[in-house]
Design an enzyme around this catalytic site. Structure first.
Site, PDB file in Angstrom:
ATOM      1  N   ASP A  48       1.055  -1.518  -0.054  1.00  0.00           N
ATOM      2  CA  ASP A  48      -0.436  -0.451   0.026  1.00  0.00           C
ATOM      3  C   ASP A  48       1.196   1.526  -0.393  1.00  0.00           C
ATOM      4  OD1 ASP A  48       0.759  -0.365   2.705  1.00  0.00           O
ATOM      5  OD2 ASP A  48      -1.139   0.157   3.636  1.00  0.00           O
ATOM      6  N   SER A  49       1.955   0.686  -0.438  1.00  0.00           N
ATOM      7  CA  SER A  49       3.163   2.248  -0.622  1.00  0.00           C
ATOM      8  C   SER A  49       2.933   3.068  -1.360  1.00  0.00           C
ATOM      9  CB  SER A  49       4.837   1.599  -0.822  1.00  0.00           C
ATOM     10  OG  SER A  49       4.886   0.637  -0.796  1.00  0.00           O
ATOM     11  N   ASP A  87      -1.038  -6.566   0.101  1.00  0.00           N
ATOM     12  CA  ASP A  87      -1.516  -5.806   0.798  1.00  0.00           C
ATOM     13  C   ASP A  87      -2.612  -5.527   0.821  1.00  0.00           C
ATOM     14  OD1 ASP A  87       0.882  -5.374   2.933  1.00  0.00           O
ATOM     15  OD2 ASP A  87       1.714  -2.977   2.545  1.00  0.00           O
ATOM     16  N   LYS A 117      -1.105  -8.781   2.602  1.00  0.00           N
ATOM     17  CA  LYS A 117      -0.396  -8.820   4.019  1.00  0.00           C
ATOM     18  C   LYS A 117      -2.005  -7.341   4.372  1.00  0.00           C
ATOM     19  CE  LYS A 117       2.689  -5.596   4.213  1.00  0.00           C
ATOM     20  NZ  LYS A 117       2.885  -4.606   4.581  1.00  0.00           N
ATOM     21  N   GLU A 119      -1.461  -5.397   8.789  1.00  0.00           N
ATOM     22  CA  GLU A 119      -0.559  -5.008   9.483  1.00  0.00           C
ATOM     23  C   GLU A 119      -1.595  -5.759  10.846  1.00  0.00           C
ATOM     24  OE1 GLU A 119       0.338  -0.687   9.067  1.00  0.00           O
ATOM     25  OE2 GLU A 119       1.309  -0.596   7.285  1.00  0.00           O
ATOM     26  N   GLU A 186       9.002  -3.947  10.003  1.00  0.00           N
ATOM     27  CA  GLU A 186       9.667  -2.626  10.013  1.00  0.00           C
ATOM     28  C   GLU A 186      10.042  -1.509  10.815  1.00  0.00           C
ATOM     29  OE1 GLU A 186       6.808  -0.738   7.077  1.00  0.00           O
ATOM     30  OE2 GLU A 186       8.182   0.896   6.828  1.00  0.00           O
TER      31      GLU A 186
HETATM   32  O1  KIV Z   1       3.508  -0.667   1.704  1.00  0.00           O
HETATM   33  C1  KIV Z   1       4.664  -1.292   1.667  1.00  0.00           C
HETATM   34  O2  KIV Z   1       5.677  -0.925   0.625  1.00  0.00           O
HETATM   35  C2  KIV Z   1       5.228  -2.126   3.111  1.00  0.00           C
HETATM   36  C3  KIV Z   1       6.728  -2.447   2.878  1.00  0.00           C
HETATM   37  C4  KIV Z   1       7.396  -1.031   3.880  1.00  0.00           C
HETATM   38  C5  KIV Z   1       6.800  -3.648   3.995  1.00  0.00           C
HETATM   39  O3  KIV Z   1       4.331  -2.750   3.579  1.00  0.00           O
END
Ligand code: KIV
Length: 269
Positions: A48-49, A87, A117, A119, A186
């Site tokens: 989600d980055s 994510d 994934k 959090e 992280e």
């Molecule tokens: O969204 C992302 O890029 C991440 C990484 C920082 C692990 O979760």
């Protein structure tokens, strides 16, 4: 990692058992996914980055499930070997196992990814269990969790001090027992990440978490040097941004001069 034709969930655990380090990069589109897959990167994270790297947001919070589905489909469709993880964005899983399952089922159906994934530790263990029971592999994410950046006060190292270390270890154990197949750590002090790596049976993938993890992940624009700035933990393995700018400047110059297109790049009658 020794090279399977396609990286599957059991290869991740086998890599940890053999002491082979896993490689992971983010990818958000088909072009970069194909390049990283051909480079032999073991895992591609549709993170989600995408919000702050590609979509012009300042945080990951505005990213939607639709954003992730579109990017996930592009990455999974361009990948033949890497294990693709998508994510679940902020607001799409926290309410409980039912919400998480509905989002994850949509992501798996519409992208062709291998895993999702999200959090959190003990607070999302029930979600991890529900997805695992439904046959959906889950990758966990502990330490600095960008979706909670408002509560954490921005990107700050997590897991400093006895109480914080204990909480981090408890979280890691809780989601491992609930079924995660790998765990991103992280911005965690290196010795703390090494301790978590020892106590969990699944591979840990570090970002700003030192060399004691079972693998490493970087946001690809940081790794490739796309912008002027990369975080301290993200080594720049190239200066691709400067190379791209030079290519664009060369193109503009030749168009303005009238030297492009020349005969070699034009069609005859
Ligand atoms: O969204 C992302 O890029 C991440 C990484 C920082 C692990 O979760």
């Amino acid at each position: 990692m020794t090279t399977p034709k396609r990286v599957r969930v059991h290869h991740l655990r086998e890599a940890k058992e053999r002491g082979e380090r896993l490689t992971m990069l983010t990818a958000y589109d088909a072009v970069t996914a194909a390049i990283f897959d051909a480079a032999g990167i073991d895992m591609l994270l549709v993170g989600d980055s995408i919000g702050n790297t590609m979509l012009g947001h300042t945080t990951t919070l505005p990213v939607t499930v639709d954003d992730m589905v579109r990017a996930g489909r592009a990455v999974a469709g361009a990948t033949t070997r890497a294990f693709v993880v998508v994510d679940l964005p902020f607001g799409s899983y926290e309410a409980g196992p039912e919400q998480a399952l509905a989002t994850a089922v949509r992501v798996m159906k519409e992208t062709g990814a291998d895993a999702v994934k999200f959090e959190g530790g003990q607070r999302v263990a029930a979600q991890v269990r529900a997805l695992t029971d439904a046959g959906i592999p889950v990758v966990g994410h502990l330490g600095y969790t960008p979706q909670s950046e408002n509560l954490l006060g921005g990107p700050r190292v997590q897991g400093r001090g006895d109480e914080a270390v204990e909480r981090l270890c408890d979280d890691a154990v809780a989601i491992t027992e609930a079924g995660v197949v790998a765990l991103v750590l992280e911005m965690v002090p290196a010795p703390v990440a090494a301790r978590v790596t020892e106590i969990v049976g699944v591979p840990t993938i570090g970002i700003g978490a030192g060399a004691g993890c079972d693998g490493q992940v970087l946001v690809w624009v940081d790794m490739a040097g796309m912008g002027d700035w990369s975080p301290r933990f993200a080594k720049r393995f190239g200066e691709v941004g400067a190379a791209l700018r030079a290519a664009a400047e060369g193109y503009a110059r030749e168009v303005r001069e009238g030297t492009f297109p020349d005969a070699a790049h034009s069609f005859e009658a």
